[in-house]
Motif scaffolding. Sequence first.
Motif, PDB file in Angstrom:
ATOM      1  N   SER A  22       3.658   1.638  -1.623  1.00  0.00           N
ATOM      2  CA  SER A  22       4.123   1.863  -2.994  1.00  0.00           C
ATOM      3  C   SER A  22       2.991   2.418  -3.864  1.00  0.00           C
ATOM      4  O   SER A  22       3.235   3.228  -4.745  1.00  0.00           O
ATOM      5  N   SER A  23       1.759   2.010  -3.622  1.00  0.00           N
ATOM      6  CA  SER A  23       0.638   2.558  -4.390  1.00  0.00           C
ATOM      7  C   SER A  23       0.372   4.004  -3.990  1.00  0.00           C
ATOM      8  O   SER A  23       0.009   4.823  -4.822  1.00  0.00           O
ATOM      9  N   ALA A  24       0.598   4.336  -2.727  1.00  0.00           N
ATOM     10  CA  ALA A  24       0.438   5.722  -2.284  1.00  0.00           C
ATOM     11  C   ALA A  24       1.538   6.587  -2.877  1.00  0.00           C
ATOM     12  O   ALA A  24       1.306   7.730  -3.263  1.00  0.00           O
ATOM     13  N   LYS A  52      -1.535  19.994   0.598  1.00  0.00           N
ATOM     14  CA  LYS A  52      -1.626  18.573   0.285  1.00  0.00           C
ATOM     15  C   LYS A  52      -0.239  17.984  -0.015  1.00  0.00           C
ATOM     16  O   LYS A  52       0.087  16.886   0.440  1.00  0.00           O
ATOM     17  N   TYR A  53       0.555  18.726  -0.773  1.00  0.00           N
ATOM     18  CA  TYR A  53       1.865  18.223  -1.174  1.00  0.00           C
ATOM     19  C   TYR A  53       3.013  18.849  -0.354  1.00  0.00           C
ATOM     20  O   TYR A  53       4.165  18.716  -0.724  1.00  0.00           O
ATOM     21  N   SER A  60       3.070   6.027  -5.700  1.00  0.00           N
ATOM     22  CA  SER A  60       2.875   6.138  -7.145  1.00  0.00           C
ATOM     23  C   SER A  60       1.798   7.175  -7.489  1.00  0.00           C
ATOM     24  O   SER A  60       1.778   7.682  -8.600  1.00  0.00           O
ATOM     25  N   LYS A  61       0.912   7.493  -6.569  1.00  0.00           N
ATOM     26  CA  LYS A  61      -0.131   8.484  -6.812  1.00  0.00           C
ATOM     27  C   LYS A  61       0.406   9.916  -6.708  1.00  0.00           C
ATOM     28  O   LYS A  61      -0.186  10.825  -7.231  1.00  0.00           O
ATOM     29  N   ARG A  62       1.518  10.100  -6.022  1.00  0.00           N
ATOM     30  CA  ARG A  62       2.096  11.430  -5.857  1.00  0.00           C
ATOM     31  C   ARG A  62       2.793  11.835  -7.146  1.00  0.00           C
ATOM     32  O   ARG A  62       3.617  11.107  -7.670  1.00  0.00           O
ATOM     33  N   PRO A  63       2.451  13.018  -7.680  1.00  0.00           N
ATOM     34  CA  PRO A  63       3.114  13.488  -8.899  1.00  0.00           C
ATOM     35  C   PRO A  63       4.607  13.720  -8.651  1.00  0.00           C
ATOM     36  O   PRO A  63       5.038  13.938  -7.525  1.00  0.00           O
ATOM     37  N   SER A  78       0.815  -1.201   0.000  1.00  0.00           N
ATOM     38  CA  SER A  78       0.000   0.000   0.000  1.00  0.00           C
ATOM     39  C   SER A  78       0.853   1.256   0.000  1.00  0.00           C
ATOM     40  O   SER A  78       0.455   2.283  -0.537  1.00  0.00           O
TER      41      SER A  78
END
Length: 118
Positions: A4-6, A111-112, A8-11, A2
């Motif tokens: 790695s999926s989180a 957010k970022y 991968s969602k970050r630009p 999870s």
Amino acid sequence: MSSSSAASKRPSDQELTQTYNSMKSELNQLAQKIGELETEADEHTLVVDTISPLDGDRKCYRLVGGVLVERTVKEVLPALKTNQEGIRTVTMQLVQKYKNKEDEFMAFQKKYNIQVKN
């Protein structure tokens, strides 16, 4: 998995920078347009205040599409007031749009975790 999926969602940093600059540019353009419209509204107010006390049959000149047209005060004054109200309405709409974009911009930064360093 999870994490790695989180991740991968970050630009990417480049995408974040591009989005940040785009949003900042849009805010600056809105602010500039608001300033232009406020100046135009002030000019309309000045003209309305100047010609309001004049006799309605007095000649005045109005620039229409780059052509100077001779009219009377009673013909020009209602058009000026209508234009003035239209400018105020558009300005208020742009200010609201600016506030919404600014909120989006702040949310994006938060957010970022974007921090500007000068």
